[in-house]
Design an enzyme around this catalytic site. Structure first.
Site, PDB file in Angstrom:
ATOM      1  N   CYS A 330       0.831  -1.210   0.000  1.00 32.93           N
ATOM      2  CA  CYS A 330       0.000   0.000   0.000  1.00 32.93           C
ATOM      3  C   CYS A 330       0.866   1.262   0.000  1.00 32.93           C
ATOM      4  CB  CYS A 330      -0.991  -0.035   1.163  1.00 32.93           C
ATOM      5  SG  CYS A 330      -2.396   1.087   0.931  1.00 32.93           S
ATOM      6  N   HIS A 436      -3.592  -5.310   1.299  1.00 30.32           N
ATOM      7  CA  HIS A 436      -3.288  -5.701   2.672  1.00 30.32           C
ATOM      8  C   HIS A 436      -3.748  -7.148   2.867  1.00 30.32           C
ATOM      9  CE1 HIS A 436      -2.275  -1.665   4.029  1.00 30.32           C
ATOM     10  NE2 HIS A 436      -3.374  -1.211   3.440  1.00 30.32           N
TER      11      HIS A 436
END
Length: 491
Positions: A330, A436
Site C-alpha cells: 500500500c 493488505h
C-alpha cells in the site's frame, strides 16, 4: 433480543480487546450467535467488512473469534489520525470528514445516532453482543463527550465488567479510583472486576479482593493469568512502541520492517512471524535482513521525505544491488515509484515528492478512497498463486512494470483489474501491492520465505497456515477466559 455485555478498562492496554475476543469465542462455542461491538475506535489498523466498509482491525479480529462475517455495525465510528490533531472520520465503513476534536464533539449527536442504529441492528440479529470500551472509562475531563464507554452500556442496557492490568502495578487503586470518579448512574452498570495479566499465587490477592468489594460493593469476578504464548493480532501502533525484534528468533530468515512514522495495518506482518525473525528498523538504521518490507502508512509522502532525510533511500538501493528482496504494501508500495503527486497536500505537509524510483510508476493522490475486498491471480515469472486481501487506499498508480496480480475483484493500481508491480534486477526481487492481508495467503508467503532459503542453500520450510494458528489461539484464549472468570453475575 440480544443480551449485551460490556468490557471497560481502567486504562488503555488493560486487556479489553483480548477479553472481548475470548468471551466471543467462549459464547459461540456454547452455541450462541455472537457479535463484537465498539462504538468508536481510534486506530490506523483497519480492515474491510463484508459490506466493503472500513472497520478497526480489533473488531475484525473479534469477528473471527465470534465466527461471524465482519460488519460495519461492529464498529460504526472509526477515527484514523492524520497528524496535526486531525483525524479522518469513518462512519459505517465510509469516509465522512477530516475533523479535529472540537469539530467532532459538535457533531457528537450525529455519531450517537449512527451508534444507536448499529445497536438496534445487532439487537435484532444476535443472541449476545460483547462491547469493548475505549481507553479509560473514566476520563473525567471527557465524560460529557464520551460515546465509547459506559454511555454505550446505558444505551444498550448492558452489564459491564471493569478490567485492570495488574502487571503495571497499582491495580486496586486503579479500580477504586475509577469506580469513585464515575457518575452514580454509570457506576450501577458495573457488575464485576477482572484483574488481567496476573503472575504467581492467587492467594496473595484475596485480601485485596475482599477489601475492594467492601469499598465498592462490586465483586472481583475473575483473575486472568499472564500467558506469553498466546499469539493474537495487535490492535494499534501503541503496541509496537519500543518493539524491535520479534517472531521466530531462531529462523535463518530475517525480515526488516521500516518503522514508518504513521505506520498502518502492521498486522500485515503477523503471518511471517512464525517463520521469520522480524526486526523493525528506524530511518537511520542499516538494513541487515534478507527481506525489507515497506509497510502501510497513513502518509506516504511524509515517509518518503523521512527516508530521504535520513539516507534510507540510498541504503535501499544498495540493498537491491546486493540482491535483497523488497516488498512494499500500500503506502510502502507507493514510495517505490518515481513520483508521488500530492498537489492538495492530502497526505500531509510535504506535497509532491520524488519516490525511490525502483518502479517506473507515478502515484497521484485524490479524494476517492478504494475500500474493498479483493482477489485474483498473483504471477511471478512462471509461478502462479490464487490470493485474496483487502484494499484501503486513496492514491492511484500508473505503473509501467509487470503487474503483480491480475484481479478478479478489486480496484488495484488504477481500477483496471491489475494490482501492484513486480521487477527482478539480477538476483534482487521487488514486489509491490495495494493488497493488505496478502501475506495471509499461505502459498505466496511460503514462496517468499523459501526464496530466501534457496538463496542460502537451506531446506525449504512449510509451517501451519496463519488462519489455523489464529483459530487455535482463539480457542486457547476462550478456555483461559472460561476457567478464570465467574460469569454467573453477567450471563
Amino acid at each position: 433480543m440480544a443480551k449485551f455485555i460490556m468490557v471497560v478498562g481502567t486504562a488503555s492496554n488493560s486487556g479489553k480487546t483480548v477479553l472481548v475476543s475470548g468471551i466471543c469465542r467462549m459464547l459461540v462455542n456454547q452455541g450462541y450467535k455472537v457479535a463484537p461491538f465498539k462504538s468508536q475506535n481510534m486506530s490506523l489498523n483497519s480492515r474491510v467488512s463484508v459490506e466493503d466498509g472500513e472497520i478497526a482491525v480489533a473488531q475484525y479480529t473479534q469477528a473471527i473469534a465470534a465466527k461471524v462475517n465482519p460488519s460495519i455495525h461492529f464498529n460504526p465510528v472509526l477515527l484514523k489520525p492524520k497528524g496535526n490533531f486531525i483525524s479522518q472520520v469513518i462512519v459505517h465503513g465510509k469516509p465522512y470528514k477530516d475533523m479535529d476534536y472540537n469539530e467532532y464533539r459538535k457533531e457528537k449527536n450525529y455519531f450517537l445516532e449512527k451508534i444507536k442504529e448499529s445497536i438496534e441492528y445487532l439487537d435484532k440479529n444476535y443472541d449476545y453482543v460483547v462491547i469493548e470500551g475505549a481507553g479509560s472509562c473514566c476520563e473525567i475531563n471527557l465524560l460529557n463527550d464520551d460515546i465509547a464507554n459506559l454511555k454505550v452500556a446505558e444505551l444498550s442496557n448492558a452489564d459491564a465488567i471493569l478490567v485492570s492490568d495488574i502487571d503495571r502495578g497499582g491495580v486496586f487503586a486503579s479500580i477504586y479510583g475509577t469506580v469513585n470518579l464515575l457518575p452514580e448512574n454509570w457506576k450501577k452498570l458495573l457488575k464485576g472486576f477482572v484483574i488481567n495479566k496476573f503472575r504467581g499465587n492467587i492467594d496473595v490477592l484475596k485480601d485485596g479482593f475482599e477489601k475492594i468489594e467492601e469499598l465498592t460493593n462490586i465483586p472481583v469476578i475473575g483473575t486472568i493469568p499472564y500467558d506469553e504464548t498466546l499469539v493474537l493480532p495487535e490492535e494499534d501502533s501503541q503496541a509496537i512502541q519500543g518493539k524491535k525484534v520479534f517472531g521466530n528468533l531462531k529462523s535463518p530468515v530475517e525480515v526488516n520492517i521500516v518503522k514508518f512514522s504513521k505506520i498502518a495495518n502492521f498486522t500485515d506482518l503477523d503471518p511471517l512471524s512464525n517463520d521469520c525473525l522480524m526486526k523493525y528498523i528506524d530511518f537511520n538504521d542499516d538494513i541487515t535482513g534478507d527481506i525489507l518490507i515497506l509497510p502501510g502508512t497513513r502518509c506516504s509522502t511524509v515517509e518518503m521525505n523521512l527516508m530521504k532525510k535520513y539516507g534510507l533511500d540510498k541504503k535501499i538501493h544498495e540493498f537491491i544491488n546486493k540482491g535483497g528482496i523488497i516488498f512494499g504494501i500500500c503506502g510502502g508500495y507507493q514510495t517505490l515509484g518515481k513520483i508521488l503527486i500530492d498537489e492538495n497536500f492530502s497526505e500531509g505537509n510535504v506535497g509532491t515528492i520524488s519516490g525511490l524510483d525502483v518502479f517506473n510508476m507515478e502515484t497521484t493522490f485524490g479524494n476517492k478512497k478504494a475500500i474493498n475486498n479483493s482477489n485474483g491471480i498473483l504471477k511471478i515469472n512462471d509461478m502462479e498463486y490464487e490470493v485474496s486481501g483487502y484494499e484501503l487506499h486513496e492514491g492511484y498508480s500508473v505503473s509501467k512494470e509487470t503487474p503483480l496480480i491480475t484481479l478478479s475483484n478489486g480496484f488495484g493500481n488504477l481500477g483496471d483489474m491489475y494490482d501492484g508491480s513486480f521487477k527482478q534486477i539480477e538476483n534482487s526481487y521487488i514486489f509491490g501491492t495495494y493488497l493488505h492481508g496478502i501475506l495471509e495467503n499461505f502459498e505466496f508467503r511460503n514462496y517468499l520465505v523459501n526464496l530466501v532459503l534457496s538463496k542460502k542453500n537451506l531446506k525449504n520450510i512449510s509451517k501451519d497456515n496463519y488462519e489455523k494458528v489464529l483459530q487455535e489461539n482463539m480457542d486457547k484464549l476462550s478456555k483461559i477466559i472460561e476457567e478464570s472468570i465467574d460469569f454467573s453475575k453477567i450471563l
